[in-house]
Scaffold this active site. Structure first.
Site, PDB file in Angstrom:
ATOM      1  CE  LYS A  97      -2.072   3.020   1.903  1.00 35.40           C
ATOM      2  NZ  LYS A  97      -1.871   4.422   1.505  1.00 35.40           N
ATOM      3  N   GLY A 138       6.318   4.986   8.567  1.00 36.92           N
ATOM      4  CA  GLY A 138       5.519   6.208   8.601  1.00 36.92           C
ATOM      5  C   GLY A 138       5.600   6.852   9.964  1.00 36.92           C
ATOM      6  CB  SER A 139       3.537   9.452  11.472  1.00 35.56           C
ATOM      7  OG  SER A 139       2.259   8.871  11.321  1.00 35.56           O
ATOM      8  N   GLY A 169       1.726   4.379  13.168  1.00 35.62           N
ATOM      9  CA  GLY A 169       2.365   3.126  13.578  1.00 35.62           C
ATOM     10  C   GLY A 169       1.655   2.495  14.764  1.00 35.62           C
ATOM     11  CD  GLU A 208      12.689   0.568  10.071  1.00 34.57           C
ATOM     12  OE1 GLU A 208      13.068   1.486  10.838  1.00 34.57           O
ATOM     13  OE2 GLU A 208      13.388  -0.418   9.800  1.00 34.57           O
ATOM     14  CB  CYS A 243      12.769   8.431   9.150  1.00 31.25           C
ATOM     15  SG  CYS A 243      13.753   7.282   8.207  1.00 31.25           S
ATOM     16  CD  GLU A 247       9.712  12.558  12.067  1.00 29.47           C
ATOM     17  OE1 GLU A 247       8.551  12.130  12.181  1.00 29.47           O
ATOM     18  OE2 GLU A 247      10.637  11.902  11.569  1.00 29.47           O
TER      19      GLU A 247
HETATM   20  P1  NAD Z   1       1.889   8.447   7.732  1.00 24.29           P
HETATM   21  O1  NAD Z   1       1.953   7.682   8.980  1.00 24.29           O
HETATM   22  O2  NAD Z   1       0.902   9.551   7.632  1.00 24.29           O
HETATM   23  O3  NAD Z   1       1.583   7.509   6.486  1.00 24.29           O
HETATM   24  C1  NAD Z   1       2.378   6.372   6.197  1.00 24.29           C
HETATM   25  C2  NAD Z   1       1.530   5.349   5.485  1.00 24.29           C
HETATM   26  O4  NAD Z   1       0.502   4.909   6.364  1.00 24.29           O
HETATM   27  C3  NAD Z   1       0.819   5.874   4.226  1.00 24.29           C
HETATM   28  O5  NAD Z   1       0.835   4.859   3.244  1.00 24.29           O
HETATM   29  C4  NAD Z   1      -0.595   6.092   4.718  1.00 24.29           C
HETATM   30  O6  NAD Z   1      -1.562   5.990   3.680  1.00 24.29           O
HETATM   31  C5  NAD Z   1      -0.750   4.962   5.705  1.00 24.29           C
HETATM   32  N1  NAD Z   1      -1.798   5.154   6.719  1.00 24.29           N
HETATM   33  C6  NAD Z   1      -2.310   6.326   7.189  1.00 24.29           C
HETATM   34  N2  NAD Z   1      -3.260   6.072   8.115  1.00 24.29           N
HETATM   35  C7  NAD Z   1      -3.353   4.724   8.235  1.00 24.29           C
HETATM   36  C8  NAD Z   1      -4.134   3.852   9.051  1.00 24.29           C
HETATM   37  N3  NAD Z   1      -5.034   4.319   9.913  1.00 24.29           N
HETATM   38  N4  NAD Z   1      -3.955   2.525   8.934  1.00 24.29           N
HETATM   39  C9  NAD Z   1      -3.024   2.035   8.064  1.00 24.29           C
HETATM   40  N5  NAD Z   1      -2.274   2.802   7.268  1.00 24.29           N
HETATM   41  C10 NAD Z   1      -2.420   4.146   7.353  1.00 24.29           C
HETATM   42  O7  NAD Z   1       3.364   8.973   7.497  1.00 24.29           O
HETATM   43  P2  NAD Z   1       3.880   9.893   6.315  1.00 24.29           P
HETATM   44  O8  NAD Z   1       3.483  11.289   6.655  1.00 24.29           O
HETATM   45  O9  NAD Z   1       3.494   9.346   5.006  1.00 24.29           O
HETATM   46  O10 NAD Z   1       5.462   9.703   6.433  1.00 24.29           O
HETATM   47  C11 NAD Z   1       6.224  10.511   7.263  1.00 24.29           C
HETATM   48  C12 NAD Z   1       6.637   9.762   8.501  1.00 24.29           C
HETATM   49  O11 NAD Z   1       7.286   8.553   8.137  1.00 24.29           O
HETATM   50  C13 NAD Z   1       7.637  10.522   9.329  1.00 24.29           C
HETATM   51  O12 NAD Z   1       7.298  10.435  10.677  1.00 24.29           O
HETATM   52  C14 NAD Z   1       8.948   9.796   9.070  1.00 24.29           C
HETATM   53  O13 NAD Z   1       9.891   9.898  10.072  1.00 24.29           O
HETATM   54  C15 NAD Z   1       8.495   8.403   8.863  1.00 24.29           C
HETATM   55  N6  NAD Z   1       9.469   7.633   8.072  1.00 24.29           N
HETATM   56  C16 NAD Z   1      10.226   6.702   8.722  1.00 24.29           C
HETATM   57  C17 NAD Z   1      11.190   5.980   8.027  1.00 24.29           C
HETATM   58  C18 NAD Z   1      12.046   4.956   8.741  1.00 24.29           C
HETATM   59  O14 NAD Z   1      12.669   4.145   8.093  1.00 24.29           O
HETATM   60  N7  NAD Z   1      12.095   4.963  10.057  1.00 24.29           N
HETATM   61  C19 NAD Z   1      11.356   6.182   6.660  1.00 24.29           C
HETATM   62  C20 NAD Z   1      10.552   7.131   6.028  1.00 24.29           C
HETATM   63  C21 NAD Z   1       9.600   7.850   6.753  1.00 24.29           C
END
Ligand code: NAD
Length: 481
Positions: free
Chosen positions: A176, A229-230, A234, A251, A285, A383
């Site tokens: 996804k 993601g965030s 997470g 992550e 990240c 962040e």
């Molecule tokens: P996000 O959490 O908003 O979205 C990430 C993914 O989760 C997207 O595909 C989104 O559609 C999906 N998502 C959103 N709500 C969901 C739910 N309720 N259930 C399941 N999936 C859902 O994060 P973002 O804004 O896209 O990315 C930025 C964040 O990602 C930052 O906090 C960054 O630090 C982190 N990040 C971490 C790494 C790592 O390796 N640690 C790498 C890249 C980004």
């Protein structure tokens, strides 16, 4: 060149476009133009993708030898390298990355498939000595159907980081992508077809996180989930996985510190700090978003950093500037909000904090440095995910360590010193999944990556990630005399 953007869902090696699908607009962050449309999966498509991945797992992919799995991954790697121009063009338009950075992301995508192609036939169990009359050994079996929920910051790269080792281990995948970056993953799907990947091994379903991501995380047909993601999302995903006791790799975010001691080169430290915060417009990240400097070298490092920051060319991705825009209007508002907050909280704005004067469209912001930041201020704790650096001064190693470890995150840390004992001491004591010494963002696909504290659970990359995609079975045998 403008590459056509695929937008249909990819399920069971078929392009799927449900008649009643919800559709989202996809925006180019550099000029705010609409570049494409995202077709969203509904419940039926999520179920079809998971069922297809299951059939492939117990069927053709499950029966493919490890070395043939490796050959397919190798073919994918080659095709990604050959098609770098089209893939980089899509990544540039979806994310706003400068074209060379987008090409870099494609190169590392190819490298992930190459690395795990070589791993596929080397995943082994162990034997355990139990003395005469017994044999005890382990089987390292593929986990099954894996789900991969991706962020937008390096979309192709993040897909490859999870999917390549999953496939090498014999798993299948449902992916996804983030709402902002759906097209690159679908362009990769064309490559999966060209490489001869059997139907159902990788399925790509786009859509809103709250709907499609949530449905995937809660799906009983998934055997494990990798989420990038965030922290907030997470946590939601982890709760959903708890329902079916599914393993989860998280992550998440970071607030990574870079510690500069007075025996370090001020020029090297300033160069690496600028790289650490401005690369990908601060949307990594593990961006080095807190710069902790010993008071004795503080002014020398900050002077050089400001000169470098003001020299950063911010511009249109096609012109290959040093820095492109942020991903979205929402992210731009968020970053500008933190900049106001930094000033209101009493930090000193040394440069940036504004949109570049020559760009009236796009989600751009100039490289921004705050000094005299209090270690507990919002801009030093939360962040931001943008090119905003908080400089904090310290007097000695203990104080630096306390500040460095004083957030809820623990993804990466940087140490700049010529004192090897200090570097090793800090490498042991810093709360971080990765410690970079005397250069930031070093390492490769072979280097494990992940966080401690709220930065996440589990390790990706390297051989460590195989633990995410395999399960260990112990076989103990009484050998009859
Ligand atoms: P996000 O959490 O908003 O979205 C990430 C993914 O989760 C997207 O595909 C989104 O559609 C999906 N998502 C959103 N709500 C969901 C739910 N309720 N259930 C399941 N999936 C859902 O994060 P973002 O804004 O896209 O990315 C930025 C964040 O990602 C930052 O906090 C960054 O630090 C982190 N990040 C971490 C790494 C790592 O390796 N640690 C790498 C890249 C980004």
């Amino acid at each position: 060149m403008t590459t056509p953007l695929p937008n249909q869902l990819f399920i069971n090696n078929q392009w799927v476009s449900p008649a009643n699908a919800e559709r989202l607009e996809n925006i180019n962050p550099a000029d705010e133009s609409v570049i494409g449309e995202v077709i969203c999966a509904g419940e039926d498509e999520v179920n079809a993708a998971v069922a297809g991945a299951r059939r492939a797992f117990v069927g053709e992919w499950g029966k493919t030898t490890p070395w043939d799995r490796g050959r397919v991954l190798h073919k994918i790697s080659q095709l990604v390298s050959e098609q770098i121009d089209t893939l980089a063009d899509i990544e540039m338009r979806e994310t706003g990355k400068p074209i060379d950075a987008a090409r870099g992301s494609v190169i590392s995508t190819a490298r992930y498939f190459e690395f795990y192609a070589g791993v596929a036939d080397k995943i082994q169990g162990t034997s355990i000595p139990l003395g005469e009359g017994y044999l005890d050994f382990t089987l390292r079996e593929p986990l099954g159907v894996t789900a991969h929920i991706l962020p937008w910051n390096v979309p192709l790269n993040m897909l490859a980081r999870g999917v390549a080792p999953a496939l090498a281990a014999g798993c299948t995948a449902v992916v996804k992508p983030a709402e902002q970056t759906p097209h690159g993953a679908l362009r990769l799907a064309e490559i999966f077809l060209q490489a001869g990947l059997p139907a159902g091994v990788i399925n790509i379903i786009n859509g809103l996180g709250e709907k499609v991501g949530a449905a995937l995380a809660a799906h009983p047909g998934i055997d494990g989930l990798t989420f990038t993601g965030s922290v907030a999302t997470g946590r939601t995903v982890m709760r959903a996985c708890a329902e079916h006791i599914k393993p989860v790799v998280l992550e998440l975010g970071g607030k990574s510190p870079i510690l500069v001691f007075d025996d370090a080169s001020a020029d090297v430290a300033a160069t690496e700090a600028a790289k650490g915060i401005y690369s990908n417009t601060g949307q990594y990240c593990d961006a080095g978003s807190r710069l902790l400097i010993n008071r004795r070298i503080h002014d020398a490092v900050v002077d050089k950093l400001i000169t470098k920051s003001n020299a950063i060319k911010v511009g249109m991705p096609t012109d290959n500037p040093d820095m492109g825009p942020l991903i979205s209007a929402e992210q731009h508002d968020r970053v500008m909000g933190y900049i106001s907050r930094g000033s209101n909280d009493g930090a000193s704005l040394l440069c940036g904090g504004v949109r570049p004067s020559d760009l009236d469209k796009g989600y751009f912001v100039r490289p921004t440095v705050f000094s005299q930041v209090s270690a507990d201020a919002a801009i030093a704790q939360e962040e931001i995910f943008g090119p905003v650096l908080s400089v904090i001064s310290f007097d000695d190693e203990e104080e630096a360590l306390a500040i460095a470890n004083g957030t809820e995150f623990g993804l990466a840390a940087g140490v700049f010193t010529r004192d090897i004992d200090r570097a090793l001491r800090l490498a042991q004591r810093l709360d971080a999944g990765t410690v970079y010494v005397n250069e930031y963002f070093i390492g490769e696909m072979a280097s494990p990556f992940g966080g401690v504290k709220k930065s996440g659970i589990g390790r990706e990359r390297g051989l460590e990630t195989l633990a995410n995609y395999t399960r260990v079975k112990n076989v103990v045998i009484r050998v009859q005399g």
